[in-house]
Motif scaffolding. Structure first.
Motif, PDB file in Angstrom:
ATOM      1  N   GLY A 181       0.847  -1.187   0.000  1.00  0.00           N
ATOM      2  CA  GLY A 181       0.000   0.000   0.000  1.00  0.00           C
ATOM      3  C   GLY A 181       0.882   1.235   0.000  1.00  0.00           C
ATOM      4  N   ILE A 182       0.423   2.276  -0.672  1.00  0.00           N
ATOM      5  CA  ILE A 182       1.224   3.506  -0.752  1.00  0.00           C
ATOM      6  C   ILE A 182       0.322   4.716  -0.495  1.00  0.00           C
ATOM      7  N   ILE A 183       0.715   5.507   0.513  1.00  0.00           N
ATOM      8  CA  ILE A 183      -0.004   6.749   0.829  1.00  0.00           C
ATOM      9  C   ILE A 183       0.452   7.816  -0.147  1.00  0.00           C
ATOM     10  N   ALA A 184      -0.488   8.565  -0.716  1.00  0.00           N
ATOM     11  CA  ALA A 184      -0.124   9.616  -1.673  1.00  0.00           C
ATOM     12  C   ALA A 184       0.189  10.910  -0.937  1.00  0.00           C
ATOM     13  N   GLY A 185       1.397  11.432  -1.133  1.00  0.00           N
ATOM     14  CA  GLY A 185       1.741  12.750  -0.586  1.00  0.00           C
ATOM     15  C   GLY A 185       0.947  13.843  -1.306  1.00  0.00           C
ATOM     16  N   GLY A 186       0.781  13.676  -2.599  1.00  0.00           N
ATOM     17  CA  GLY A 186       0.057  14.678  -3.405  1.00  0.00           C
ATOM     18  C   GLY A 186       0.564  16.072  -3.114  1.00  0.00           C
ATOM     19  N   ASN A 187      -0.370  17.002  -2.952  1.00  0.00           N
ATOM     20  CA  ASN A 187      -0.002  18.381  -2.610  1.00  0.00           C
ATOM     21  C   ASN A 187      -0.224  18.663  -1.124  1.00  0.00           C
ATOM     22  N   ALA A 188      -0.385  17.592  -0.324  1.00  0.00           N
ATOM     23  CA  ALA A 188      -0.747  17.780   1.090  1.00  0.00           C
ATOM     24  C   ALA A 188       0.434  18.276   1.921  1.00  0.00           C
ATOM     25  N   GLU A 189       0.094  18.917   3.042  1.00  0.00           N
ATOM     26  CA  GLU A 189       1.124  19.371   3.990  1.00  0.00           C
ATOM     27  C   GLU A 189       1.671  18.178   4.777  1.00  0.00           C
ATOM     28  N   GLY A 190       2.884  18.359   5.307  1.00  0.00           N
ATOM     29  CA  GLY A 190       3.569  17.277   6.012  1.00  0.00           C
ATOM     30  C   GLY A 190       2.752  16.648   7.125  1.00  0.00           C
ATOM     31  N   GLU A 191       2.098  17.481   7.949  1.00  0.00           N
ATOM     32  CA  GLU A 191       1.402  16.932   9.122  1.00  0.00           C
ATOM     33  C   GLU A 191       0.184  16.091   8.730  1.00  0.00           C
ATOM     34  N   ILE A 192      -0.421  16.421   7.592  1.00  0.00           N
ATOM     35  CA  ILE A 192      -1.543  15.598   7.088  1.00  0.00           C
ATOM     36  C   ILE A 192      -1.012  14.202   6.755  1.00  0.00           C
ATOM     37  N   ILE A 193       0.149  14.165   6.140  1.00  0.00           N
ATOM     38  CA  ILE A 193       0.722  12.868   5.765  1.00  0.00           C
ATOM     39  C   ILE A 193       1.171  12.105   7.012  1.00  0.00           C
ATOM     40  N   ARG A 194       1.674  12.824   8.023  1.00  0.00           N
ATOM     41  CA  ARG A 194       2.050  12.136   9.266  1.00  0.00           C
ATOM     42  C   ARG A 194       0.829  11.413   9.857  1.00  0.00           C
ATOM     43  N   LYS A 195      -0.328  12.089   9.844  1.00  0.00           N
ATOM     44  CA  LYS A 195      -1.547  11.462  10.390  1.00  0.00           C
ATOM     45  C   LYS A 195      -1.900  10.193   9.610  1.00  0.00           C
ATOM     46  N   GLU A 196      -1.756  10.263   8.302  1.00  0.00           N
ATOM     47  CA  GLU A 196      -2.084   9.081   7.475  1.00  0.00           C
ATOM     48  C   GLU A 196      -1.103   7.942   7.742  1.00  0.00           C
ATOM     49  N   ILE A 197       0.172   8.279   7.910  1.00  0.00           N
ATOM     50  CA  ILE A 197       1.176   7.246   8.214  1.00  0.00           C
ATOM     51  C   ILE A 197       0.828   6.598   9.555  1.00  0.00           C
ATOM     52  N   GLN A 198       0.467   7.430  10.543  1.00  0.00           N
ATOM     53  CA  GLN A 198       0.162   6.887  11.870  1.00  0.00           C
ATOM     54  C   GLN A 198      -1.105   6.032  11.832  1.00  0.00           C
ATOM     55  N   GLU A 199      -2.068   6.443  11.013  1.00  0.00           N
ATOM     56  CA  GLU A 199      -3.294   5.647  10.841  1.00  0.00           C
ATOM     57  C   GLU A 199      -2.943   4.279  10.227  1.00  0.00           C
ATOM     58  N   ALA A 200      -2.104   4.287   9.205  1.00  0.00           N
ATOM     59  CA  ALA A 200      -1.709   3.020   8.560  1.00  0.00           C
ATOM     60  C   ALA A 200      -0.982   2.125   9.564  1.00  0.00           C
ATOM     61  N   LYS A 201      -0.114   2.729  10.387  1.00  0.00           N
ATOM     62  CA  LYS A 201       0.632   1.928  11.372  1.00  0.00           C
ATOM     63  C   LYS A 201      -0.300   1.270  12.385  1.00  0.00           C
ATOM     64  N   LYS A 202      -1.446   1.962  12.680  1.00  0.00           N
ATOM     65  CA  LYS A 202      -2.423   1.370  13.607  1.00  0.00           C
ATOM     66  C   LYS A 202      -3.097   0.150  12.977  1.00  0.00           C
ATOM     67  N   LEU A 203      -3.244   0.185  11.648  1.00  0.00           N
ATOM     68  CA  LEU A 203      -4.034  -0.834  10.955  1.00  0.00           C
ATOM     69  C   LEU A 203      -3.218  -2.022  10.454  1.00  0.00           C
ATOM     70  N   THR A 204      -1.905  -1.845  10.343  1.00  0.00           N
ATOM     71  CA  THR A 204      -1.079  -2.950   9.843  1.00  0.00           C
ATOM     72  C   THR A 204       0.336  -2.882  10.403  1.00  0.00           C
ATOM     73  N   ASN A 205       0.914  -4.069  10.571  1.00  0.00           N
ATOM     74  CA  ASN A 205       2.341  -4.140  10.931  1.00  0.00           C
ATOM     75  C   ASN A 205       3.183  -4.416   9.691  1.00  0.00           C
ATOM     76  N   ARG A 206       2.520  -4.536   8.564  1.00  0.00           N
ATOM     77  CA  ARG A 206       3.261  -4.882   7.341  1.00  0.00           C
ATOM     78  C   ARG A 206       3.830  -3.625   6.690  1.00  0.00           C
ATOM     79  N   PRO A 207       4.815  -3.796   5.814  1.00  0.00           N
ATOM     80  CA  PRO A 207       5.424  -2.632   5.169  1.00  0.00           C
ATOM     81  C   PRO A 207       4.432  -1.894   4.261  1.00  0.00           C
ATOM     82  N   PHE A 208       4.556  -0.574   4.270  1.00  0.00           N
ATOM     83  CA  PHE A 208       3.805   0.247   3.304  1.00  0.00           C
ATOM     84  C   PHE A 208       4.689   1.409   2.888  1.00  0.00           C
TER      85      PHE A 208
END
Ligand code: TUI
Length: 307
Positions: free
Chosen positions: A39-66
């Motif tokens: 799975g790959i989170i899109a940085g797009g045009n988003a600000e850094g902290e928005i992407i940090r939240k998405e990374i942390q959400e993904a980490k809550k949902l999986t221990n697998r690499p993304f």
């Protein structure tokens, strides 16, 4: 024989979910990774902290690499890179530019770097600078596209570099997967195929537009801007085409497109939205979970066995 992409990333199937601005959030990325792909989170045009939240959400949902995709035209790319370095995700992919100067910093944190390349020249440059693999993305892909098709680009990139190559653009079933492998790919990346996924946040109107698209419903806007974008045809694309024909300015063009991803992804506004999509939308007919979609994709593949 062990697949080099699976070995590099510690994943089960060499199947990447392409980063789609606004669509590829932590939930979608985690679902694809849980199903054995990347799975790959899109940085797009988003600000850094928005992407940090998405990374942390993904980490809550999986221990697998993304992974996280850094869109190199983004005004916030430096912030996003800083966040990715701090959060130490498994891998970054990059798009819409040359990530050469960032590769060392990612490697210093143990983060694999996999740039999208639209040409043999950039593929060779990335290999020389230490990229772990490259994604050869043809202009069948959705969103921002290069000049060459997957059929033309992929075998030439595969011949030109020794690092593994992932094929992208125009893939939505096992025949596409196998075609990419025949052309030298050791992995595939699909974006449009995952839009109708249950875990994808796209508005129902967006999902239905993809599911109901015919072969000729996709078009390219903004060639004159130097950043052509592949999308589903609608009222917005007709307006953009008319503006281009009538010699409209870059500012007018940008003003029409401003906010159009919010309109498509969140509001499902069929007239004002920009519905980015690959040319393969006409072949995308299946809803389901990411796990079901990956199973359907790989069942009958001659190169990847689904277990
Ligand atoms: O990046 C993408 N697809 C995207 S990014 C995006 S967000 C956006 N929205 C509006 C306008 C522009 C972007 C939507 N879709 N795909 C990967 C990709 N990378 N396609 C083409 C390239 C590319 C192009 C030139 C990669 C490297 C490159 O290098 C040029 C150089 O500097 O050597």
């Amino acid at each position: 024989m062990e697949n080099r992409i699976c070995a590099l990333l510690g994943i089960r199937y060499p199947v990447f979910q392409g980063a789609m601005a606004w669509l590829s959030d932590g939930k979608l990325a985690a679902a694809v990774s849980e199903a054995g792909g990347l799975g790959i989170i899109a940085g797009g045009n988003a600000e850094g902290e928005i992407i940090r939240k998405e990374i942390q959400e993904a980490k809550k949902l999986t221990n697998r690499p993304f992974g996280v995709n850094i869109m190199l035209l983004s005004p916030h790319k430096e912030e996003v890179i800083k966040v990715v370095l701090e959060e130490k995700v498994a891998c970054v992919t990059t798009g819409a530019g040359n990530p050469g100067k960032y590769i060392e910093a990612f490697h210093a944190q143990g983060i694999k770097v996999i740039p999208v390349v639209p040409s043999v020249a950039l593929a060779k440059k990335m290999e020389k600078l230490g990229a772990d693999a490259v994604i050869a993305e043809g202009n069948e892909a959705g969103g921002h596209i290069g000049k060459l098709s997957t059929m033309v680009l992929l075998p030439q990139v595969s011949d030109a570099v020794s690092i593994p190559v992932i094929g992208a653009g125009g893939i939505a079933d096992h025949r596409g997967v196998d075609a990419a492998f025949t052309l030298g790919a050791e992995g595939v990346q699909l974006g449009t195929y995952f839009i109708p996924a249950e875990e994808c946040r796209a508005h129902e109107n967006y999902k239905n537009l993809v599911l109901e698209a015919s072969d000729i419903d996709v078009t390219v806007t903004g060639r004159f801007t130097g950043h052509p974008v592949q999308v589903l045809r609608n009222k917005l694309t007709r307006k953009l085409d008319a503006l281009e024909k009538n010699g409209g300015s870059l500012e007018e063009f940008e003003a029409l497109g401003r906010g159009s991803l919010y309109q498509s992804v969140i509001l499902g506004d069929l007239e004002k939205g920009s519905f980015m999509s690959g040319q393969i939308a006409g072949l995308v007919k299946k809803k389901g979970t990411c796990r079901e979609l990956i199973e359907t994709l790989l069942t009958d593949s001659k190169y990847i066995s689904y277990e």
